[in-house]
Design a protein around this motif. Structure first.
Motif, PDB file in Angstrom:
ATOM      1  N   SER A 114       0.829  -1.208   0.000  1.00 26.23           N
ATOM      2  CA  SER A 114       0.000   0.000   0.000  1.00 26.23           C
ATOM      3  C   SER A 114       0.865   1.261   0.000  1.00 26.23           C
ATOM      4  N   ALA A 115       1.942   1.239   0.792  1.00 28.70           N
ATOM      5  CA  ALA A 115       2.821   2.407   0.877  1.00 28.70           C
ATOM      6  C   ALA A 115       3.517   2.674  -0.454  1.00 28.70           C
ATOM      7  N   ILE A 116       3.986   1.617  -1.124  1.00 28.68           N
ATOM      8  CA  ILE A 116       4.659   1.780  -2.415  1.00 28.68           C
ATOM      9  C   ILE A 116       3.678   2.283  -3.474  1.00 28.68           C
ATOM     10  N   TYR A 117       2.479   1.729  -3.491  1.00 32.76           N
ATOM     11  CA  TYR A 117       1.432   2.174  -4.418  1.00 32.76           C
ATOM     12  C   TYR A 117       1.188   3.667  -4.235  1.00 32.76           C
ATOM     13  N   ASP A 118       1.128   4.102  -2.981  1.00 31.35           N
ATOM     14  CA  ASP A 118       0.889   5.512  -2.671  1.00 31.35           C
ATOM     15  C   ASP A 118       2.090   6.374  -3.047  1.00 31.35           C
ATOM     16  N   LEU A 119       3.295   5.930  -2.692  1.00 33.14           N
ATOM     17  CA  LEU A 119       4.507   6.688  -2.995  1.00 33.14           C
ATOM     18  C   LEU A 119       4.677   6.918  -4.497  1.00 33.14           C
ATOM     19  N   LEU A 120       4.357   5.910  -5.279  1.00 31.79           N
ATOM     20  CA  LEU A 120       4.530   5.986  -6.732  1.00 31.79           C
ATOM     21  C   LEU A 120       3.326   6.600  -7.441  1.00 31.79           C
ATOM     22  N   ASN A 121       2.306   6.976  -6.663  1.00 31.09           N
ATOM     23  CA  ASN A 121       1.107   7.634  -7.210  1.00 31.09           C
ATOM     24  C   ASN A 121       0.453   6.787  -8.294  1.00 31.09           C
ATOM     25  N   LEU A 122       0.264   5.504  -7.998  1.00 36.32           N
ATOM     26  CA  LEU A 122      -0.309   4.584  -8.974  1.00 36.32           C
ATOM     27  C   LEU A 122      -1.823   4.714  -9.030  1.00 36.32           C
ATOM     28  N   LYS A 123      -2.424   4.045 -10.025  1.00 33.84           N
ATOM     29  CA  LYS A 123      -3.865   4.089 -10.232  1.00 33.84           C
ATOM     30  C   LYS A 123      -4.322   2.759 -10.787  1.00 33.84           C
ATOM     31  N   GLY A 124      -5.590   2.424 -10.562  1.00 37.02           N
ATOM     32  CA  GLY A 124      -6.126   1.181 -11.108  1.00 37.02           C
ATOM     33  C   GLY A 124      -5.515  -0.031 -10.426  1.00 37.02           C
ATOM     34  N   ILE A 125      -5.456  -1.146 -11.158  1.00 41.49           N
ATOM     35  CA  ILE A 125      -4.954  -2.404 -10.596  1.00 41.49           C
ATOM     36  C   ILE A 125      -3.459  -2.539 -10.884  1.00 41.49           C
ATOM     37  N   ALA A 126      -2.696  -2.817  -9.850  1.00 40.29           N
ATOM     38  CA  ALA A 126      -1.261  -3.071  -9.994  1.00 40.29           C
ATOM     39  C   ALA A 126      -0.908  -4.329  -9.215  1.00 40.29           C
TER      40      ALA A 126
END
Length: 329
Positions: A263-275
């Motif tokens: 969750s932290a990496i997804y947030d740090l990288l400003n991702l969207k959708g499914i990863a």
């Protein structure tokens, strides 16, 4: 309510295009035909086509529309299932953003960043994300004895040699001794002009799906990967020569830790959708391996299994991804 036209983008210009076609087929099958007019769109080196009943219709790149039987079809959103260039490295995202058509993946900059393993590691390292030691080689660099000695000191053997900008384990080798290094680098150069060499991390390999459809970051059940061989190779991924166990056979403490890190990496990288983000539990701690912003969605892939384990139908997940993409514009 009038049905929206949705283009499912599949294919790509690299080695992963056949895998992408399978992912696209999964999305095509799962989307609600009562809600959407779903169109199969192939993005290939030889051209961009909308495929209807076996016939190919050229995509008009000026506005990403297609003419079918005198009717001009425009799209409300694109479901992006392309692995590799141009759908996972930011090129297609930038084009669609310029002409005002939403798509389900992260934005062009985040796509370009995460497609480049070296740059992703550089961004995450200052935040204390555990990861393997790594060095980089560009095509044309001299693989001298001095370089090999330095590599042996910094990285050691065994090590992994990977194309810097490629996925699905194309061009990846596990190298046990110095004598096999140059052959592995040459193999990786067939996929990319930049190569990443990483230290070997022993431990349990896991993959964690994560998404945000506008109501916060949600992390899926952890998948444990048990390859039938030295590592999770291309053959192991797509020929059934591995075990992919959901939920992973790890402790609740480890599960919580890797899900929080995801969750932290997804947030740090400003991702969207499914990863999907991959880790190895080395010496008891999850070490980051890589992030996939357009993860595989075929029946052999991890994400569909994780949604099933979470009790979420693929049709619902894909529908929410489309709806969120449209709201973002």
């Amino acid at each position: 309510m009038q049905k929206k036209n949705i283009a499912v983008l599949m294919g790509g210009y690299g080695s992963e295009y056949e895998i992408s076609l399978n992912s696209g087929d999964t999305v095509m099958s799962a989307l609600d035909s009562k809600k959407y007019n779903v169109y199969e769109v192939h993005i290939l080196k030889e051209g961009w086509f909308c495929v209807v009943d076996g016939y190919k219709y050229d995509i008009d790149k000026s506005d990403f529309s297609v003419g079918i039987n005198t009717e001009k079809i425009s799209f409300s959103s694109c479901y992006n299932t392309i692995h590799g260039t141009p759908g996972e490295d930011g090129k297609l995202q930038a084009y669609l953003e310029l002409i005002g058509i939403p798509q389900t993946s992260c934005a062009f900059y985040e796509s370009a960043l995460t497609f480049n393993k070296r740059d992703t590691l550089s961004v995450l390292k200052p935040y204390g994300v555990p990861m393997a030691k790594s060095v980089y080689v560009n095509k044309g660099d001299n693989i001298s004895m001095e370089f090999k000695n330095s590599l042996s000191m910094q990285i050691g053997y065994p090590c992994f040699v990977k194309p810097n900008r490629a996925g699905s384990s194309f061009g990846v080798s596990k190298v046990y001794k110095e004598g096999d290094l140059e052959q592995a680098i040459d193999l990786a150069f067939k996929e990319d002009s930049e190569v990443l060499i990483e230290s070997f991390l022993s431990g349990t390999e896991v993959s964690v799906g994560v998404y945000n459809f506008g109501d916060g970051i949600k992390v899926l059940p952890v998948c444990e990967i048990v390859p039938d061989g030295d590592f999770f190779s291309l053959d192991a991924k797509y020929s059934g020569k591995s075990q992919e166990i959901v939920p992973a056979r790890i402790s609740q403490v480890q599960t919580d830790e890797v899900q929080q890190l995801t969750s932290a990496i997804y947030d740090l990288l400003n991702l969207k959708g499914i990863a999907r983000i991959d880790f190895i539990f080395h010496e008891g701690k999850p070490h980051f391996v890589e992030v996939n912003t357009n993860p595989g969605l075929s029946k052999e892939s991890i994400i569909p299994r994780q949604f099933k384990a979470a009790g979420i139908a693929l049709s619902d997940a894909f529908d929410k991804a489309i709806q969120f993409s449209i709201k973002k514009i």
